[in-house]
Design a protein around this motif. Structure first.
Motif, PDB file in Angstrom:
ATOM      1  N   GLY A  54      85.418 -13.262  14.743  1.00  0.00           N
ATOM      2  CA  GLY A  54      84.942 -12.440  15.858  1.00  0.00           C
ATOM      3  C   GLY A  54      83.543 -11.907  15.592  1.00  0.00           C
ATOM      4  O   GLY A  54      82.761 -12.515  14.871  1.00  0.00           O
ATOM      5  N   ASP A  55      83.226 -10.754  16.174  1.00  0.00           N
ATOM      6  CA  ASP A  55      81.882 -10.196  16.010  1.00  0.00           C
ATOM      7  C   ASP A  55      81.949  -8.678  15.895  1.00  0.00           C
ATOM      8  O   ASP A  55      82.974  -8.069  16.164  1.00  0.00           O
ATOM      9  CB  ASP A  55      80.975 -10.610  17.169  1.00  0.00           C
ATOM     10  CG  ASP A  55      81.580 -10.265  18.517  1.00  0.00           C
ATOM     11  OD1 ASP A  55      82.209  -9.193  18.656  1.00  0.00           O
ATOM     12  OD2 ASP A  55      81.432 -11.085  19.446  1.00  0.00           O
ATOM     13  N   GLY A  56      80.849  -8.098  15.482  1.00  0.00           N
ATOM     14  CA  GLY A  56      80.753  -6.647  15.333  1.00  0.00           C
ATOM     15  C   GLY A  56      79.321  -6.239  15.070  1.00  0.00           C
ATOM     16  O   GLY A  56      78.449  -7.066  14.801  1.00  0.00           O
ATOM     17  N   ALA A  57      79.087  -4.951  15.139  1.00  0.00           N
ATOM     18  CA  ALA A  57      77.740  -4.395  14.973  1.00  0.00           C
ATOM     19  C   ALA A  57      77.456  -4.048  13.514  1.00  0.00           C
ATOM     20  O   ALA A  57      78.383  -3.829  12.729  1.00  0.00           O
ATOM     21  CB  ALA A  57      77.617  -3.134  15.838  1.00  0.00           C
ATOM     22  N   PRO A  58      76.178  -3.986  13.127  1.00  0.00           N
ATOM     23  CA  PRO A  58      75.818  -3.532  11.784  1.00  0.00           C
ATOM     24  C   PRO A  58      76.428  -2.148  11.529  1.00  0.00           C
ATOM     25  O   PRO A  58      76.442  -1.279  12.398  1.00  0.00           O
ATOM     26  CB  PRO A  58      74.296  -3.459  11.820  1.00  0.00           C
ATOM     27  CG  PRO A  58      73.895  -4.437  12.881  1.00  0.00           C
ATOM     28  CD  PRO A  58      74.989  -4.351  13.906  1.00  0.00           C
ATOM     29  N   GLY A  59      76.984  -1.991  10.323  1.00  0.00           N
ATOM     30  CA  GLY A  59      77.620  -0.730   9.951  1.00  0.00           C
ATOM     31  C   GLY A  59      79.064  -0.628  10.399  1.00  0.00           C
ATOM     32  O   GLY A  59      79.775   0.302  10.040  1.00  0.00           O
ATOM     33  N   GLY A  60      79.564  -1.580  11.160  1.00  0.00           N
ATOM     34  CA  GLY A  60      80.955  -1.572  11.635  1.00  0.00           C
ATOM     35  C   GLY A  60      81.823  -2.521  10.833  1.00  0.00           C
ATOM     36  O   GLY A  60      81.447  -2.974   9.745  1.00  0.00           O
ATOM     37  N   THR A  61      82.972  -2.819  11.379  1.00  0.00           N
ATOM     38  CA  THR A  61      83.874  -3.781  10.735  1.00  0.00           C
ATOM     39  C   THR A  61      84.241  -4.881  11.726  1.00  0.00           C
ATOM     40  O   THR A  61      84.252  -4.670  12.939  1.00  0.00           O
ATOM     41  CB  THR A  61      85.180  -3.112  10.237  1.00  0.00           C
ATOM     42  OG1 THR A  61      85.851  -2.529  11.326  1.00  0.00           O
ATOM     43  CG2 THR A  61      84.900  -2.080   9.158  1.00  0.00           C
ATOM     44  N   ILE A  62      84.514  -6.036  11.174  1.00  0.00           N
ATOM     45  CA  ILE A  62      85.015  -7.180  11.941  1.00  0.00           C
ATOM     46  C   ILE A  62      86.336  -7.568  11.293  1.00  0.00           C
ATOM     47  O   ILE A  62      86.383  -7.845  10.088  1.00  0.00           O
ATOM     48  CB  ILE A  62      84.029  -8.366  11.907  1.00  0.00           C
ATOM     49  CG1 ILE A  62      82.682  -7.956  12.494  1.00  0.00           C
ATOM     50  CG2 ILE A  62      84.611  -9.567  12.636  1.00  0.00           C
ATOM     51  CD1 ILE A  62      81.578  -8.982  12.262  1.00  0.00           C
ATOM     52  N   VAL A 164      85.707  -7.581   7.463  1.00  0.00           N
ATOM     53  CA  VAL A 164      84.306  -7.644   7.041  1.00  0.00           C
ATOM     54  C   VAL A 164      83.688  -6.258   7.256  1.00  0.00           C
ATOM     55  O   VAL A 164      83.683  -5.746   8.378  1.00  0.00           O
ATOM     56  CB  VAL A 164      83.518  -8.696   7.851  1.00  0.00           C
ATOM     57  CG1 VAL A 164      82.064  -8.748   7.395  1.00  0.00           C
ATOM     58  CG2 VAL A 164      84.185 -10.057   7.744  1.00  0.00           C
ATOM     59  N   ASN A 165      83.212  -5.659   6.184  1.00  0.00           N
ATOM     60  CA  ASN A 165      82.483  -4.395   6.258  1.00  0.00           C
ATOM     61  C   ASN A 165      81.013  -4.759   6.428  1.00  0.00           C
ATOM     62  O   ASN A 165      80.299  -4.976   5.453  1.00  0.00           O
ATOM     63  CB  ASN A 165      82.724  -3.564   4.995  1.00  0.00           C
ATOM     64  CG  ASN A 165      84.194  -3.229   4.836  1.00  0.00           C
ATOM     65  OD1 ASN A 165      84.767  -2.555   5.676  1.00  0.00           O
ATOM     66  ND2 ASN A 165      84.806  -3.741   3.782  1.00  0.00           N
ATOM     67  N   VAL A 166      80.570  -4.852   7.669  1.00  0.00           N
ATOM     68  CA  VAL A 166      79.226  -5.338   7.977  1.00  0.00           C
ATOM     69  C   VAL A 166      78.193  -4.331   7.455  1.00  0.00           C
ATOM     70  O   VAL A 166      78.213  -3.165   7.849  1.00  0.00           O
ATOM     71  CB  VAL A 166      79.045  -5.538   9.498  1.00  0.00           C
ATOM     72  CG1 VAL A 166      77.658  -6.097   9.799  1.00  0.00           C
ATOM     73  CG2 VAL A 166      80.138  -6.447  10.062  1.00  0.00           C
ATOM     74  N   PRO A 167      77.312  -4.773   6.550  1.00  0.00           N
ATOM     75  CA  PRO A 167      76.286  -3.869   6.038  1.00  0.00           C
ATOM     76  C   PRO A 167      75.413  -3.335   7.184  1.00  0.00           C
ATOM     77  O   PRO A 167      75.125  -4.054   8.148  1.00  0.00           O
ATOM     78  CB  PRO A 167      75.467  -4.732   5.082  1.00  0.00           C
ATOM     79  CG  PRO A 167      76.412  -5.834   4.671  1.00  0.00           C
ATOM     80  CD  PRO A 167      77.250  -6.084   5.883  1.00  0.00           C
ATOM     81  N   LEU A 168      74.989  -2.075   7.070  1.00  0.00           N
ATOM     82  CA  LEU A 168      74.182  -1.426   8.099  1.00  0.00           C
ATOM     83  C   LEU A 168      72.849  -2.133   8.303  1.00  0.00           C
ATOM     84  O   LEU A 168      72.325  -2.177   9.414  1.00  0.00           O
ATOM     85  CB  LEU A 168      73.953   0.043   7.724  1.00  0.00           C
ATOM     86  CG  LEU A 168      73.294   0.919   8.775  1.00  0.00           C
ATOM     87  CD1 LEU A 168      74.093   0.911  10.069  1.00  0.00           C
ATOM     88  CD2 LEU A 168      73.131   2.336   8.257  1.00  0.00           C
ATOM     89  N   ASP A 169      72.324  -2.756   7.250  1.00  0.00           N
ATOM     90  CA  ASP A 169      71.025  -3.424   7.360  1.00  0.00           C
ATOM     91  C   ASP A 169      71.135  -4.911   7.719  1.00  0.00           C
ATOM     92  O   ASP A 169      70.163  -5.660   7.615  1.00  0.00           O
ATOM     93  CB  ASP A 169      70.227  -3.245   6.067  1.00  0.00           C
ATOM     94  CG  ASP A 169      70.900  -3.868   4.857  1.00  0.00           C
ATOM     95  OD1 ASP A 169      72.069  -4.307   4.956  1.00  0.00           O
ATOM     96  OD2 ASP A 169      70.253  -3.918   3.791  1.00  0.00           O
ATOM     97  N   SER A 170      72.311  -5.350   8.165  1.00  0.00           N
ATOM     98  CA  SER A 170      72.500  -6.762   8.542  1.00  0.00           C
ATOM     99  C   SER A 170      71.699  -7.094   9.798  1.00  0.00           C
ATOM    100  O   SER A 170      71.609  -6.291  10.720  1.00  0.00           O
ATOM    101  CB  SER A 170      73.976  -7.052   8.818  1.00  0.00           C
ATOM    102  OG  SER A 170      74.723  -6.940   7.636  1.00  0.00           O
ATOM    103  N   ILE A 171      71.135  -8.302   9.812  1.00  0.00           N
ATOM    104  CA  ILE A 171      70.435  -8.772  11.007  1.00  0.00           C
ATOM    105  C   ILE A 171      71.402  -9.600  11.851  1.00  0.00           C
ATOM    106  O   ILE A 171      72.411 -10.114  11.355  1.00  0.00           O
ATOM    107  CB  ILE A 171      69.170  -9.587  10.657  1.00  0.00           C
ATOM    108  CG1 ILE A 171      69.527 -10.835   9.871  1.00  0.00           C
ATOM    109  CG2 ILE A 171      68.174  -8.746   9.880  1.00  0.00           C
ATOM    110  CD1 ILE A 171      68.401 -11.824   9.793  1.00  0.00           C
TER     111      ILE A 171
END
Length: 184
Positions: A54-62, A164-171
């Motif tokens: 799936g998908d998610g925003a930087p700083g969020g979880t997927i 997935v713990n999406v890093p806050l600085d992910s592009i």
């Protein structure tokens, strides 16, 4: 006297014909030694070829499920124990130069309970509940499931969840990596 000898000779000949003409006696039972061989099989693991979490925003979880993973043990062993483990590569996006990465340690794995099983012995999930989720690693295998004891063949299936713990600085981009299950 001559009559007695003839009678005796006739009686002896009749007895001999009776013995020779008597039907053969059959044995009441008979046995056949019969064999077969149970072949030594293999210990295999099967996992989905691809999964989209799936998908998610930087700083969020997927959070998403990987799909059914199945261990098939046809070794025919007197101790049918095995351990299934899991590792992951670095996840990268092809949209940036150099590629942006998410490390396996930022992805938690939760095996959950068995979804199907056969055979005897004890099945134990590596992470029975969502709160037990553990980070993946590219170096140190994480125990996904174990089977202890039992004899002969067995199977076990589970549908692991990845967080997935999406890093806050992910592009932004699609990140691709490999999750590898193995069994021994």
């Amino acid at each position: 006297m001559r009559t007695a000898k003839i009678c005796l000779a006739g009686a002896a000949a009749a007895a001999m014909v009776g013995v020779l003409a008597a039907p053969a006696a059959a044995a009441p039972t008979d046995t056949t030694t019969t064999t077969f061989e149970v072949l030594v099989g293999t210990l295999d693991i099967d996992a989905p070829a691809a999964a989209d979490l799936g998908d998610g925003a930087p700083g969020g979880t997927i959070t998403g499920q990987l799909g059914t993973v199945t261990v098939t043990d046809s070794r025919g062993a007197t101790n049918a124990s095995w351990v299934a483990s899991v590792t992951a590569t670095v996840f990268q996006t092809g949209g940036a130069s150099p590629p942006e990465t998410v490390l396996p340690e930022e992805i938690n794995y939760w095996s959950g309970p068995s979804t199907a099983s056969t055979g005897d012995g004890t099945l134990t999930p590596g992470q029975a509940a969502a709160g037990d989720a553990d980070p993946l690693s590219s170096v140190t295998p994480l125990t996904a499931f174990t089977h202890s004891g039992g004899t002969g063949g067995n199977t076990a299936s589970w549908n692991p969840t990845l967080v997935v713990n999406v890093p806050l600085d992910s592009i932004a981009g699609v990140y691709t990596g490999t999750v590898t299950h193995s069994v021994a």
